[in-house]
Design a protein around this motif. Structure first.
Motif, PDB file in Angstrom:
ATOM      1  N   ALA A  44       0.813  -1.219   0.000  1.00  0.00           N
ATOM      2  CA  ALA A  44       0.000   0.000   0.000  1.00  0.00           C
ATOM      3  C   ALA A  44       0.842   1.263   0.000  1.00  0.00           C
ATOM      4  O   ALA A  44       0.292   2.364  -0.089  1.00  0.00           O
ATOM      5  CB  ALA A  44      -0.920  -0.004   1.206  1.00  0.00           C
ATOM      6  N   GLU A  45       2.180   1.113   0.110  1.00  0.00           N
ATOM      7  CA  GLU A  45       3.083   2.271   0.194  1.00  0.00           C
ATOM      8  C   GLU A  45       2.603   3.218   1.296  1.00  0.00           C
ATOM      9  O   GLU A  45       2.382   4.411   1.078  1.00  0.00           O
ATOM     10  CB  GLU A  45       3.174   2.996  -1.145  1.00  0.00           C
ATOM     11  N   ALA A  46       2.418   2.653   2.458  1.00  0.00           N
ATOM     12  CA  ALA A  46       1.840   3.378   3.590  1.00  0.00           C
ATOM     13  C   ALA A  46       2.682   4.595   3.962  1.00  0.00           C
ATOM     14  O   ALA A  46       3.912   4.594   3.859  1.00  0.00           O
ATOM     15  CB  ALA A  46       1.716   2.449   4.790  1.00  0.00           C
ATOM     16  N   THR A  47       2.015   5.636   4.401  1.00  0.00           N
ATOM     17  CA  THR A  47       2.695   6.846   4.856  1.00  0.00           C
ATOM     18  C   THR A  47       3.337   6.604   6.213  1.00  0.00           C
ATOM     19  O   THR A  47       3.041   5.608   6.895  1.00  0.00           O
ATOM     20  CB  THR A  47       1.701   8.010   4.960  1.00  0.00           C
ATOM     21  N   LEU A  48       4.216   7.525   6.621  1.00  0.00           N
ATOM     22  CA  LEU A  48       4.904   7.384   7.903  1.00  0.00           C
ATOM     23  C   LEU A  48       3.935   7.300   9.076  1.00  0.00           C
ATOM     24  O   LEU A  48       4.109   6.438   9.947  1.00  0.00           O
ATOM     25  CB  LEU A  48       5.889   8.539   8.095  1.00  0.00           C
ATOM     26  N   PRO A  49       2.902   8.156   9.171  1.00  0.00           N
ATOM     27  CA  PRO A  49       1.960   8.010  10.290  1.00  0.00           C
ATOM     28  C   PRO A  49       1.300   6.632  10.333  1.00  0.00           C
ATOM     29  O   PRO A  49       1.108   6.069  11.417  1.00  0.00           O
ATOM     30  CB  PRO A  49       0.925   9.107  10.027  1.00  0.00           C
TER      31      PRO A  49
END
Length: 274
Positions: free
Chosen positions: A4-9
């Protein structure tokens, strides 16, 4: 998270959930070690490596197959014990026949205090690692989790000292291996030797085990994602020292709060029916 290429948060939120679930699971089922080190390490390593959607299933199959192989190797002791017959007691240590279940672990205040310590530690170490822009911030996080004690264990800084010194010496050993630019087969042999030494020493002396753990980990990392060797080595020392210092601060703070709490209890008058 990787696909999902998740964001840092999102990655941080996932990390906090993994820590919480890992400690609750270890405390409930009596897992060893009693910390979420393996859960955190697996989560962070997998999450920070890009994974295209079409590769997700093959990668999961590799992980499941590797876990199954590890389980079979572990359970091979079952066959060995039966092959030796009545002599098993002389060759193998006794194993508990009942699981160490603690269904009420989620109601234990010490378990939640341990979860809080780990969460604060990883946030501090990860944030500082990102701030100084070192190569692999997750290693600082792993260093914190590897050092902080499980619930109800003694709060000692010796493990942090062992990790920092052992890693520094292990990096020196790794430099002797990687700087000459050996072949892949030499690196595979180094990995095997490192695994063997780590398994032999990890339960006896943590610092000595890191002389094998560090070359093992860095050689695997170098094979998977080759980078400049000096950068790899320097980053490892900085990341480990950063995580170790944060862990020491958490341990000292917890120890100070425990002393204050015991002093308050000691200063209270006993109840009339004591």
């Amino acid at each position: 998270m990787s696909v999902a290429e998740a964001t840092l948060p999102a990655l941080v939120l996932g990390l906090l959930l993994v820590i919480t679930a890992g400690i609750l699971l270890a405390s409930t089922y009596g897992l060893f070690p009693g910390t979420p080190i393996f859960f955190v390490f697996a989560y962070l390593v997998c999450a920070q490596v890009p994974a295209p959607v079409d590769e997700m299933l093959p990668r999961l199959l590799v992980a499941v197959t590797s876990a199954a192989l590890a389980w079979l190797l572990t359970m091979s002791g079952w066959a060995f014990r039966r092959l030796v017959g009545d002599r098993s007691g002389d060759l193998f240590k006794e194993l508990p026949r009942t699981p160490l279940l603690r269904p009420a672990a989620f109601r234990d205040v010490q378990v939640w205090l341990t979860i809080l310590q780990h969460q604060v530690g990883v946030l501090l170490a990860g944030g500082l690692a990102l701030f100084v822009s070192i190569g692999h911030p997750y290693r600082a996080v792993v260093s914190v989790v590897a050092v902080l004690p499980p619930p109800r264990a003694a709060h000692s800084i010796s493990r942090a000292v062992h990790r920092i010194i052992g890693t520094a010496l292990g990096v020196a050993v790794t430099a002797l291996v990687l700087l000459p630019g050996p072949s892949v087969w030499v690196l595979i042999a180094v990995i095997a030797i490192g695994q063997f030494g780590a398994e032999i020493l990890i339960g006896r002396h943590y610092g000595a085990a890191l002389l094998f753990v560090t070359p093992l980990a860095l050689t695997v990392a170098h094979l998977a994602d080759p980078v400049a060797v000096p950068t790899l080595l320097v980053d490892r020392v900085v990341e480990t020292a950063l995580g170790g210092v944060v862990a020491v601060l958490i341990v000292l703070a917890a120890r100070g709060l425990a002393r204050q709490h015991s002093r308050r209890l000691g200063g209270q008058r006993p109840p009339l029916n004591a």
